[in-house]
Motif scaffolding. Structure first.
Motif, PDB file in Angstrom:
ATOM      1  N   LEU A   1     -10.113   2.272   1.637  1.00 30.20           N
ATOM      2  CA  LEU A   1      -9.517   2.890   0.450  1.00 30.20           C
ATOM      3  C   LEU A   1      -8.360   2.044  -0.051  1.00 30.20           C
ATOM      4  O   LEU A   1      -7.670   1.382   0.737  1.00 30.20           O
ATOM      5  CB  LEU A   1      -9.003   4.293   0.776  1.00 30.20           C
ATOM      6  CG  LEU A   1     -10.039   5.266   1.322  1.00 30.20           C
ATOM      7  CD1 LEU A   1      -9.946   5.374   2.820  1.00 30.20           C
ATOM      8  CD2 LEU A   1      -9.881   6.624   0.695  1.00 30.20           C
ATOM      9  N   THR A   2      -8.152   2.097  -1.345  1.00 25.80           N
ATOM     10  CA  THR A   2      -7.044   1.407  -1.994  1.00 25.80           C
ATOM     11  C   THR A   2      -6.276   2.427  -2.817  1.00 25.80           C
ATOM     12  O   THR A   2      -6.878   3.239  -3.521  1.00 25.80           O
ATOM     13  CB  THR A   2      -7.570   0.286  -2.920  1.00 25.80           C
ATOM     14  OG1 THR A   2      -8.424  -0.572  -2.163  1.00 25.80           O
ATOM     15  CG2 THR A   2      -6.423  -0.512  -3.511  1.00 25.80           C
ATOM     16  N   LYS A   3      -4.956   2.369  -2.716  1.00 21.73           N
ATOM     17  CA  LYS A   3      -4.122   3.281  -3.497  1.00 21.73           C
ATOM     18  C   LYS A   3      -3.811   2.616  -4.831  1.00 21.73           C
ATOM     19  O   LYS A   3      -3.122   1.604  -4.895  1.00 21.73           O
ATOM     20  CB  LYS A   3      -2.836   3.601  -2.739  1.00 21.73           C
ATOM     21  CG  LYS A   3      -2.049   4.730  -3.351  1.00 21.73           C
ATOM     22  CD  LYS A   3      -0.877   5.067  -2.444  1.00 21.73           C
ATOM     23  CE  LYS A   3      -0.101   6.258  -2.951  1.00 21.73           C
ATOM     24  NZ  LYS A   3       1.041   6.545  -2.086  1.00 21.73           N
ATOM     25  N   MET A   4      -4.352   3.205  -5.894  1.00 15.41           N
ATOM     26  CA  MET A   4      -4.176   2.675  -7.250  1.00 15.41           C
ATOM     27  C   MET A   4      -3.441   3.715  -8.079  1.00 15.41           C
ATOM     28  O   MET A   4      -3.942   4.834  -8.237  1.00 15.41           O
ATOM     29  CB  MET A   4      -5.539   2.379  -7.891  1.00 15.41           C
ATOM     30  CG  MET A   4      -6.415   1.411  -7.096  1.00 15.41           C
ATOM     31  SD  MET A   4      -5.752  -0.267  -7.012  1.00 15.41           S
ATOM     32  CE  MET A   4      -5.863  -0.770  -8.698  1.00 15.41           C
ATOM     33  N   ASN A   5      -2.266   3.352  -8.574  1.00 18.02           N
ATOM     34  CA  ASN A   5      -1.485   4.285  -9.404  1.00 18.02           C
ATOM     35  C   ASN A   5      -1.313   5.634  -8.709  1.00 18.02           C
ATOM     36  O   ASN A   5      -1.569   6.689  -9.301  1.00 18.02           O
ATOM     37  CB  ASN A   5      -2.122   4.446 -10.783  1.00 18.02           C
ATOM     38  CG  ASN A   5      -2.199   3.133 -11.514  1.00 18.02           C
ATOM     39  OD1 ASN A   5      -1.258   2.347 -11.499  1.00 18.02           O
ATOM     40  ND2 ASN A   5      -3.327   2.872 -12.129  1.00 18.02           N
ATOM     41  N   GLU A   6      -0.938   5.582  -7.433  1.00 13.02           N
ATOM     42  CA  GLU A   6      -0.652   6.772  -6.614  1.00 13.02           C
ATOM     43  C   GLU A   6      -1.885   7.612  -6.292  1.00 13.02           C
ATOM     44  O   GLU A   6      -1.763   8.749  -5.834  1.00 13.02           O
ATOM     45  CB  GLU A   6       0.429   7.651  -7.272  1.00 13.02           C
ATOM     46  CG  GLU A   6       1.760   6.943  -7.450  1.00 13.02           C
ATOM     47  CD  GLU A   6       2.307   6.369  -6.136  1.00 13.02           C
ATOM     48  OE1 GLU A   6       2.347   7.099  -5.130  1.00 13.02           O
ATOM     49  OE2 GLU A   6       2.685   5.190  -6.124  1.00 13.02           O
ATOM     50  N   LYS A   7      -3.092   7.069  -6.499  1.00 14.25           N
ATOM     51  CA  LYS A   7      -4.323   7.794  -6.187  1.00 14.25           C
ATOM     52  C   LYS A   7      -5.175   6.958  -5.232  1.00 14.25           C
ATOM     53  O   LYS A   7      -5.436   5.782  -5.495  1.00 14.25           O
ATOM     54  CB  LYS A   7      -5.109   8.080  -7.470  1.00 14.25           C
ATOM     55  CG  LYS A   7      -6.382   8.846  -7.231  1.00 14.25           C
ATOM     56  CD  LYS A   7      -7.091   9.153  -8.540  1.00 14.25           C
ATOM     57  CE  LYS A   7      -8.364   9.931  -8.259  1.00 14.25           C
ATOM     58  NZ  LYS A   7      -9.133  10.190  -9.476  1.00 14.25           N
ATOM     59  N   TRP A   8      -5.616   7.570  -4.122  1.00 12.84           N
ATOM     60  CA  TRP A   8      -6.480   6.889  -3.167  1.00 12.84           C
ATOM     61  C   TRP A   8      -7.908   6.880  -3.688  1.00 12.84           C
ATOM     62  O   TRP A   8      -8.448   7.917  -4.067  1.00 12.84           O
ATOM     63  CB  TRP A   8      -6.422   7.573  -1.806  1.00 12.84           C
ATOM     64  CG  TRP A   8      -5.147   7.297  -1.085  1.00 12.84           C
ATOM     65  CD1 TRP A   8      -4.087   8.133  -0.952  1.00 12.84           C
ATOM     66  CD2 TRP A   8      -4.796   6.089  -0.415  1.00 12.84           C
ATOM     67  NE1 TRP A   8      -3.091   7.518  -0.235  1.00 12.84           N
ATOM     68  CE2 TRP A   8      -3.498   6.258   0.116  1.00 12.84           C
ATOM     69  CE3 TRP A   8      -5.439   4.867  -0.203  1.00 12.84           C
ATOM     70  CZ2 TRP A   8      -2.849   5.261   0.831  1.00 12.84           C
ATOM     71  CZ3 TRP A   8      -4.781   3.879   0.524  1.00 12.84           C
ATOM     72  CH2 TRP A   8      -3.503   4.075   1.029  1.00 12.84           C
ATOM     73  N   LEU A   9      -8.517   5.686  -3.717  1.00  8.55           N
ATOM     74  CA  LEU A   9      -9.896   5.521  -4.166  1.00  8.55           C
ATOM     75  C   LEU A   9     -10.683   4.725  -3.134  1.00  8.55           C
ATOM     76  O   LEU A   9     -10.137   3.825  -2.474  1.00  8.55           O
ATOM     77  CB  LEU A   9      -9.938   4.769  -5.500  1.00  8.55           C
ATOM     78  CG  LEU A   9      -9.275   5.451  -6.688  1.00  8.55           C
ATOM     79  CD1 LEU A   9      -9.206   4.497  -7.877  1.00  8.55           C
ATOM     80  CD2 LEU A   9     -10.029   6.726  -7.055  1.00  8.55           C
ATOM     81  N   ILE A  10     -11.955   5.033  -3.001  1.00 15.28           N
ATOM     82  CA  ILE A  10     -12.827   4.306  -2.077  1.00 15.28           C
ATOM     83  C   ILE A  10     -13.190   2.971  -2.698  1.00 15.28           C
ATOM     84  O   ILE A  10     -13.653   2.905  -3.845  1.00 15.28           O
ATOM     85  CB  ILE A  10     -14.092   5.132  -1.786  1.00 15.28           C
ATOM     86  CG1 ILE A  10     -13.720   6.415  -1.039  1.00 15.28           C
ATOM     87  CG2 ILE A  10     -15.102   4.298  -0.997  1.00 15.28           C
ATOM     88  CD1 ILE A  10     -14.871   7.410  -0.871  1.00 15.28           C
ATOM     89  N   SER A  11     -12.985   1.894  -1.942  1.00 13.84           N
ATOM     90  CA  SER A  11     -13.345   0.558  -2.415  1.00 13.84           C
ATOM     91  C   SER A  11     -14.583   0.023  -1.707  1.00 13.84           C
ATOM     92  O   SER A  11     -15.292  -0.817  -2.254  1.00 13.84           O
ATOM     93  CB  SER A  11     -12.181  -0.410  -2.256  1.00 13.84           C
ATOM     94  OG  SER A  11     -11.780  -0.491  -0.921  1.00 13.84           O
TER      95      SER A  11
END
Length: 143
Positions: A126-136
């Protein structure tokens, strides 16, 4: 010198605690992905994966270890079209976090129409993008 040492210990503990505070957010993303998979909910999946995310499956065939990469967009499209009931059960979730990157490791077993199909381990990056965790990336093996 002792003040510096105590300050360093405090900062290390603080950073560790800040990372631990991310665990519930990461657990939620993992749980949401499993819900999307188990309930054929493509919209839920789309909201928690990065646009360029992909999935890698590692498996054995004829005593050879093989791998196959699948774009997450194709995988989500398959979820959307699925007409059979699948269920993936996970346990032993272990999360590691370092600021804006995380991994979630878990064991799983997979059932199709209520019948056991296979088991293995999942690693979700996961990567935290703009304070949101997303699956990469999702990496899993099949046994």
């Amino acid at each position: 010198m002792i003040k510096i040492f105590h300050s360093i210990i405090f900062l290390v503990a603080l950073i560790g605690n800040l990372n631990a505070n991310e665990n519930p957010k990461i657990e939620k993303v993992v749980s949401d992905f499993m819900d999307a998979l188990n309930n054929n909910n493509a919209e839920l999946a789309k909201g928690i994966v990065m646009d360029d995310a992909f999935l890698t499956v590692v498996y054995k065939k004829d005593n050879q270890t093989l791998k196959r990469d699948i774009s997450m967009n194709d995988f989500i499209s398959d979820i959307e079209k699925r007409t059979i009931k699948v269920e993936e059960k996970i346990w032993n979730l272990k999360i590691n976090v370092n600021e804006n990157i995380a991994s979630a490791w878990m064991d799983y077993d997979f059932h199709i129409e209520g019948k056991f199909s296979h088991k293995g381990s999942n690693v979700i990056l996961l990567t935290k993008m703009n304070e949101k965790w997303l699956i990469s990336h999702i990496l899993f093996d099949r046994n």
